[in-house]
Motif scaffolding. Structure first.
Motif, mmCIF file in Angstrom:
data_model
loop_
_atom_site.group_PDB
_atom_site.id
_atom_site.type_symbol
_atom_site.label_atom_id
_atom_site.label_comp_id
_atom_site.label_asym_id
_atom_site.label_seq_id
_atom_site.Cartn_x
_atom_site.Cartn_y
_atom_site.Cartn_z
ATOM 1 N N ASN A 188 0.851 -1.191 0.000
ATOM 2 C CA ASN A 188 0.000 0.000 0.000
ATOM 3 C C ASN A 188 0.886 1.239 0.000
ATOM 4 O O ASN A 188 1.872 1.305 0.728
ATOM 5 C CB ASN A 188 -0.888 0.043 1.247
ATOM 6 N N THR A 195 0.297 5.524 0.037
ATOM 7 C CA THR A 195 -0.625 6.664 0.050
ATOM 8 C C THR A 195 0.211 7.931 0.020
ATOM 9 O O THR A 195 1.106 8.116 0.832
ATOM 10 C CB THR A 195 -1.502 6.642 1.315
ATOM 11 N N THR A 245 -3.953 7.043 -3.835
ATOM 12 C CA THR A 245 -3.677 5.852 -3.046
ATOM 13 C C THR A 245 -3.436 4.724 -4.028
ATOM 14 O O THR A 245 -4.193 4.552 -4.985
ATOM 15 C CB THR A 245 -4.862 5.495 -2.133
ATOM 16 N N ARG A 281 -2.685 0.566 -4.247
ATOM 17 C CA ARG A 281 -2.641 -0.707 -3.524
ATOM 18 C C ARG A 281 -2.386 -1.808 -4.542
ATOM 19 O O ARG A 281 -3.165 -1.981 -5.478
ATOM 20 C CB ARG A 281 -3.960 -0.941 -2.806
#
Length: 141
Positions: free
Chosen positions: A80, A82, A87, A89
Motif C-alpha cells: 500500500n 498513500t 492511493t 494498492r
C-alpha cells in the motif's frame, strides 16, 4: 503456411491487444511460474532439485500419496502506498504445483527434503532390493 497464420502475423488480434496485461498502464507479470527441475540418479538414490528463490520453508507443501510426490507453494503479498493525491494498492499471488510419479524402486518412507539458498533439494533413496548387487563368482559343479 495457412492463411490464418499469415493474417495473424499481419493483423494481430484486436482481442489480444485489448486484453494485454499492460493495456491500462499496468505491468505485465507472470504469476504462475513452474520452477526448473534437475533430477539425477546415483547408485543409492535419486536427487531432485527445484529452483525456487525468494521463498520461505513455510511456503511449501510437500506430500507423497500413492507413489506420487507433489510439491506446491504459494506466496501472497500486498503493498500500500498513500501520497497526497492518490492511493495505490498492489497485491500479488504466485503459486506452483509439481507432481512426480515415483518409480517402484523408491522408498517413499525415507524421502528427505531441504531448502537452502533458493534451492529445494530432495533425496529419494532406493529400496534395498533395487540397489546394485556386487559381482559374484559362480563355481561350476
Amino acid at each position: 503456411m495457412s492463411i490464418v497464420k499469415r493474417n495473424d502475423a499481419i493483423f494481430p488480434s484486436l482481442m489480444n491487444e485489448i486484453f494485454r496485461p499492460d493495456w491500462f498502464g499496468g505491468m505485465e507479470t507472470v504469476n504462475h511460474v513452474v520452477p526448473a527441475v534437475n533430477i539425477k540418479e546415483n547408485e543409492k538414490d535419486f536427487e531432485l532439485e527445484l529452483a525456487v528463490p525468494g521463498r520461505k520453508k513455510e511456503d511449501f507443501a510437500i506430500e507423497v500419496d500413492k507413489d506420487v510426490l507433489t510439491i506446491s507453494a504459494e506466496v501472497k503479498s500486498e503493498e500500500n502506498a498513500t501520497e497526497e493525491n492518490y492511493t495505490r494498492r498492489e497485491f500479488t499471488y504466485t503459486s506452483f504445483k509439481r507432481s512426480f510419479s515415483l518409480p517402484k524402486t523408491i522408498d517413499g518412507e525415507k524421502i528427505e527434503a531441504n531448502y537452502e539458498s533458493g534451492l529445494l533439494k530432495f533425496v529419494l533413496p532406493k529400496k534395498k532390493e533395487a540397489l546394485p548387487k556386487p559381482k559374484r563368482m559362480i563355481e561350476l559343479s
